[in-house]
Structures are given as C-alpha cells and as structure tokens.
Design a protein around this motif. Structure first.
Motif, PDB file in Angstrom:
ATOM      1  N   GLN A  42       0.818  -1.205   0.000  1.00 25.95           N
ATOM      2  CA  GLN A  42       0.000   0.000   0.000  1.00 25.95           C
ATOM      3  C   GLN A  42       0.858   1.263   0.000  1.00 25.95           C
ATOM      4  OE1 GLN A  42      -2.621  -0.492   3.360  1.00 25.95           O
ATOM      5  NE2 GLN A  42      -3.577  -2.340   2.512  1.00 25.95           N
ATOM      6  N   ALA A  43       2.020   1.204   0.682  1.00 25.90           N
ATOM      7  CA  ALA A  43       2.890   2.372   0.755  1.00 25.90           C
ATOM      8  C   ALA A  43       3.577   2.664  -0.576  1.00 25.90           C
ATOM      9  CB  ALA A  43       3.933   2.173   1.844  1.00 25.90           C
ATOM     10  N   THR A  44       3.790   1.632  -1.386  1.00 29.04           N
ATOM     11  CA  THR A  44       4.518   1.807  -2.652  1.00 29.04           C
ATOM     12  C   THR A  44       3.609   1.711  -3.881  1.00 29.04           C
ATOM     13  OG1 THR A  44       5.042  -0.572  -2.713  1.00 29.04           O
ATOM     14  CG2 THR A  44       6.638   0.893  -1.638  1.00 29.04           C
ATOM     15  N   GLU A  45       2.314   1.557  -3.656  1.00 25.11           N
ATOM     16  CA  GLU A  45       1.382   1.329  -4.769  1.00 25.11           C
ATOM     17  C   GLU A  45       1.431   2.447  -5.800  1.00 25.11           C
ATOM     18  OE1 GLU A  45      -3.385   0.362  -5.468  1.00 25.11           O
ATOM     19  OE2 GLU A  45      -2.682   1.132  -3.536  1.00 25.11           O
ATOM     20  N   THR A  46       1.419   3.688  -5.368  1.00 24.77           N
ATOM     21  CA  THR A  46       1.387   4.813  -6.298  1.00 24.77           C
ATOM     22  C   THR A  46       2.636   4.854  -7.170  1.00 24.77           C
ATOM     23  OG1 THR A  46       0.057   6.122  -4.752  1.00 24.77           O
ATOM     24  CG2 THR A  46       1.220   7.321  -6.479  1.00 24.77           C
TER      25      THR A  46
END
Length: 238
Positions: A42-46
């Motif tokens: 979730q922290a690296t999704e973007t």
C-alpha cells in the motif's frame, strides 16, 4: 616430551576427520508471492503503478539511513523476511536488528536467514536457538566440517575457500536492500573505533522478485546447511 607430528601426517589425520554431516533435513522453500494487501504494498502502490514494469531505487549513502531503512522495513513486515549476509555481528546494531526480526517472527512473519559459515560459526549455538523459533529457519553457507578446529578442513581448501559474500535483505517480496553493507556497528556508522564507507540501494518493483529468486537459489542449494544439522546437542527445526 611432546612429539610434533610431520605436516603430511597432520593433514592426513585432518582429512579423515573433516567430513560434513548428511544434509538431509533441508526442506525446499521459495519466496512468498507479493500480497497487495500488505502495508509495504500500500505504501509503494502509487510509485509502482506510475512506472509499470520498472523498478525504483533510493540510495542509502549514510550508515544511519541504511540501518533505519532495514529497521523500518522489518517493523512493517507482514509475511516474510529473507536475509542473506556474509557477516552479522553480535553488537549494538546487530542485536537491534535481530530484536526486530524476532518480534516480526513472533507476530507470524516467516523468516529465513542464510549466513556464511566462516565468520558466523562462532555464534552457532545462538543461531541454533534462533532457528528453534517456529517461524525462523537458519542455514549456513558452505560450512566447515570442523566446528571447533577449522584446520581440520585443510584438505578441503579449494571448497571451503569459496565464501558467500552476498548481502540481500528482502521483506514481503516487495522491497529489498542490497549493497556493500554487512550487519554490524562499523557498517552503520555506530562504531567508536572504525567505520566503513559502504553504499546500499533500497529497491521496489520487479527487481525485488528477481532478488528473491537469487536468494532461493542459494537457500535451496547443496551448500546451504540447516544450522540444526551442524550443531550437536540441538533439536532439529520444530
């Protein structure tokens, strides 16, 4: 009067003693597939969606950054931690990182630790105890048959001289740290005597899965011995 045996006789006796145990208790395992629900995902999704098919890197130039990156990744780990090192010292930073790894194992994270036997055999009893944790496996790369006297392996020099200098740190198969640093105070700028000027990269993206495949190759190879088959008096992994 003490009689000193000629070198050829000593080496002959050593050759007879230097034999590794049968490496039969080595279950095959692979890196767990990435899970999009983990905190790291979730922290690296973007960043990952914004660069499809590409990998991202952040340079860890300072020792403090390198230590904090490792600690932070372990703290948020959710499924797996794979660690491969030539040296892991029993000093301040080594114990700090091990403490967080054990906390992760306590909450259910699968931990695999692969260490080179040359320097780490001095910690073998502690590593055997660590291995007894139900979520932790410890293996030693290219171990010495002589656990107390390495000279017993003199006749195997061409083999035991091939040491594993790999330094790989993979969490949840979603982020990895690779570079020149082992685990120890002098690698993280924490030594009062001497510090090394090493460099690491913190990575996300497809390169992480490639690093995991390389880790698996070493982990499942014939040179990787479970610590439990090397240390006498300890039970095998539960």
């Amino acid at each position: 009067m003490i009689k000193i045996l000629p070198i050829p006789i000593v080496l002959g006796l050593s050759a007879g003693c230097a034999s590794l145990p049968a490496n039969t208790n080595r279950p095959y395992s692979e890196a767990l597939p990435p899970d999009p629900k983990t905190p790291l995902a979730q922290a690296t999704e973007t960043q990952i969606k914004g660069h499809p098919g590409q990998s991202g890197f952040y340079p860890l130039a300072s020792g403090l950054e390198a230590l904090v990156a490792r600690m932070a990744a372990v703290v948020v780990s959710d499924r797996s931690i794979d660690l491969q090192y030539y040296i892991w010292e029993n000093d301040l930073t080594g114990r700090m990182l091990l403490h967080e790894v054990l906390r992760a194992a306590d909450r259910g994270v699968r931990v695999r630790v692969l260490l080179d036997d040359l320097n780490q055999s001095r910690y073998e009893k502690g590593l055997a105890i660590l291995d007894y944790h139900p979520n932790v496996e410890v293996r030693m790369a290219n171990p010495f048959a002589g656990r107390t006297w390495k000279i017993l392996d003199a006749m195997r020099f061409s083999t035991v001289n091939r040491r594993m200098h790999n330094k790989v740190f993979v969490v949840d198969n979603q982020t990895a740290i690779v570079g020149g640093r082992n685990i120890g105070d002098e690698y993280f700028g924490a030594s009062e005597e001497m510090n090394f000027g090493d460099f690491d990269l913190w990575a996300i993206g497809p390169v992480v899965q490639e690093l995991s495949r390389h880790f698996d190759t070493y982990w499942n190879s014939e040179i990787a011995y479970p610590i439990s088959v090397l240390v006498k008096g300890f039970k095998t992994h539960p």
